[in-house]
Design an enzyme around this catalytic site. Structure first.
Site, PDB file in Angstrom:
ATOM      1  N   SER A 124       0.830  -0.993  -0.014  1.00 59.10           N
ATOM      2  CA  SER A 124       0.094   0.013  -0.061  1.00 59.10           C
ATOM      3  C   SER A 124       0.705   1.456   0.078  1.00 59.10           C
ATOM      4  O   SER A 124       0.236   2.345  -0.290  1.00 59.10           O
ATOM      5  CB  SER A 124      -0.997   0.036   1.178  1.00 59.10           C
ATOM      6  N   ASP A 350      -3.305   5.674  12.030  1.00 58.03           N
ATOM      7  CA  ASP A 350      -2.699   5.233  10.867  1.00 58.03           C
ATOM      8  C   ASP A 350      -1.220   6.173  10.677  1.00 58.03           C
ATOM      9  O   ASP A 350      -1.362   7.424  10.445  1.00 58.03           O
ATOM     10  CB  ASP A 350      -3.372   5.392   9.594  1.00 58.03           C
ATOM     11  N   HIS A 353       0.982   5.008   6.448  1.00 57.88           N
ATOM     12  CA  HIS A 353       0.643   5.641   5.072  1.00 57.88           C
ATOM     13  C   HIS A 353       0.677   7.145   5.076  1.00 57.88           C
ATOM     14  O   HIS A 353       1.009   7.807   6.303  1.00 57.88           O
ATOM     15  CB  HIS A 353      -0.883   5.368   4.817  1.00 57.88           C
TER      16      HIS A 353
END
Length: 372
Positions: A124, A350, A353
């Protein structure tokens, strides 16, 4: 009688003057230093400067695009759309120490990749970079028709047909193969036979893998690991990662024509999972509320072992594989993660990312600077 005599002396004197002038000119030409041709600027500035050594500086001309103007921006990276209240993290530019990184020029980038097929391969974080580049190119040609296609979770493609530009992303978080054996998922450290079928036919390849090598429990994508002829329940993950990179490196060395194909590897993107590394009292993943990059002298994180290992393995291939050394520069950007402003369906923190616009835009500027 006087006129011929005067004319005679006039001829003699004129001849002497012309002779002396000619001698002077000859001597002057011999003594004059030869003309030096101006030096041509280097064709590849990336080879003349370390773009990866530098610092983040405030630049109010940033970001290079607006989130609301990128209609296909994924929700998980759209921090502005997910109501992140601060905007300071959008205003930082990477400044190399001894030179300048060229400003993003989408039209020039398109000229360099026209008629070329570009593929991002990885997890990702690779998707994060592919999405960033797609938004950057869309912002350069906002009025042109474009397409975004998805073939399930495996492949995504962004294209501007009129500019003959195509960027694809294929999900392959580990690069090496995972096969099914008696209901077990077996990670094959010595094989990319299945995975590599999706890597051929491209002109520019950008690979990435690391974060899924650390997953355990339900998030672990395999049940067993095959290391040569040995089948293991588990093993040291850094060693497994190294073996997989060596397998990948052998395939690239034997199957890529480097006269026609450019190969890049995305360095390890840091996950700010330990707050004590940048002065917090907690060792948990806690990047919420961070609004500025950490300063060089305050950051207490150790060099990333996986990133150093990656550089070592790539060097041993003996092939011109360019490592995008984004680890160190990204370590400073604890402010650049979605934290709680990623996908509303994801309720956790998170710090892995990156928000878009944001740090991956700089990764793509580095890609742009290193394309020949």
């Amino acid at each position: 009688m006087k006129s011929p005599m005067i004319f005679h002396w006039f001829i003699i004197i004129t001849t002497i003057i012309c002779f002396n002038n000619n001698v002077s000119n000859i001597l002057a030409n011999k003594l004059r230093p030869p003309a030096v041709a101006p030096k041509k600027p280097p064709k590849n500035l990336a080879g003349k400067c370390d773009f990866y050594d530098g610092k983040w500086v405030v630049d109010y001309k940033y970001p290079v695009y607006n989130a609301k103007d990128c209609p296909f921006l994924l929700e998980q990276f759209d921090c502005v759309g997910n109501r992140r209240p601060d905007r300071a993290y959008l205003k930082y530019r990477w400044q190399p120490t001894k030179c300048n990184l060229a400003r993003w020029d989408g039209k020039e980038f398109v000229r360099r990749i026209k008629n070329k097929e570009v593929l991002f391969v990885g997890d990702s974080l690779s998707l994060n970079q592919w999405q960033s580049l797609a938004c950057m190119l869309h912002s350069a040609f906002p009025r042109l028709n474009y397409t975004v296609t998805r073939n399930g979770p495996l492949m995504s493609t962004f294209s501007i047909p009129s500019k003959q530009v195509t960027l694809s992303y294929v999900r392959n978080a580990l690069l090496v193969d995972i096969v099914r054996e008696k209901s077990k998922r077996v990670l094959e450290l010595n094989s990319v036979a299945v995975s590599s079928k999706l890597w051929t036919g491209y002109d520019i390849l950008i690979f990435d893998t690391w974060h899924w090598w650390l997953h355990t429990g339900k998030k672990q994508p395999w049940d067993m690991i095959r290391d040569g002829k040995v089948l293991r329940k588990d093993m040291d993950r850094l060693k497994a990662y190294e073996k997989a990179l060596v397998t990948w490196g052998k395939w690239v060395s034997n199957n890529i024509n480097f006269n026609k194909v450019q190969v890049f590897f995305q360095g390890i993107s840091p996950d700010h999972s330990n707050g004590t590394q940048w002065g917090k009292k907690t060792n948990t993943m806690q990047c919420k509320g961070e609004q500025k990059p950490v300063k060089r002298l305050r950051y207490l994180g150790d060099p990333d072992e996986a990133d150093m290992l990656l550089g070592k393995v790539l060097g041993k291939t003996g092939k011109p594989i360019h490592l995008l050394k984004l680890n160190k520069m990204s370590q400073y950007r604890v402010d650049g993660h979605p934290s709680i402003y990623g996908s509303p369906r994801y309720k956790g923190m998170d710090c892995t990312h990156w928000c878009l616009p944001g740090v991956p835009d700089t990764w793509n500027q580095l890609l742009y600077a290193n394309l020949i």
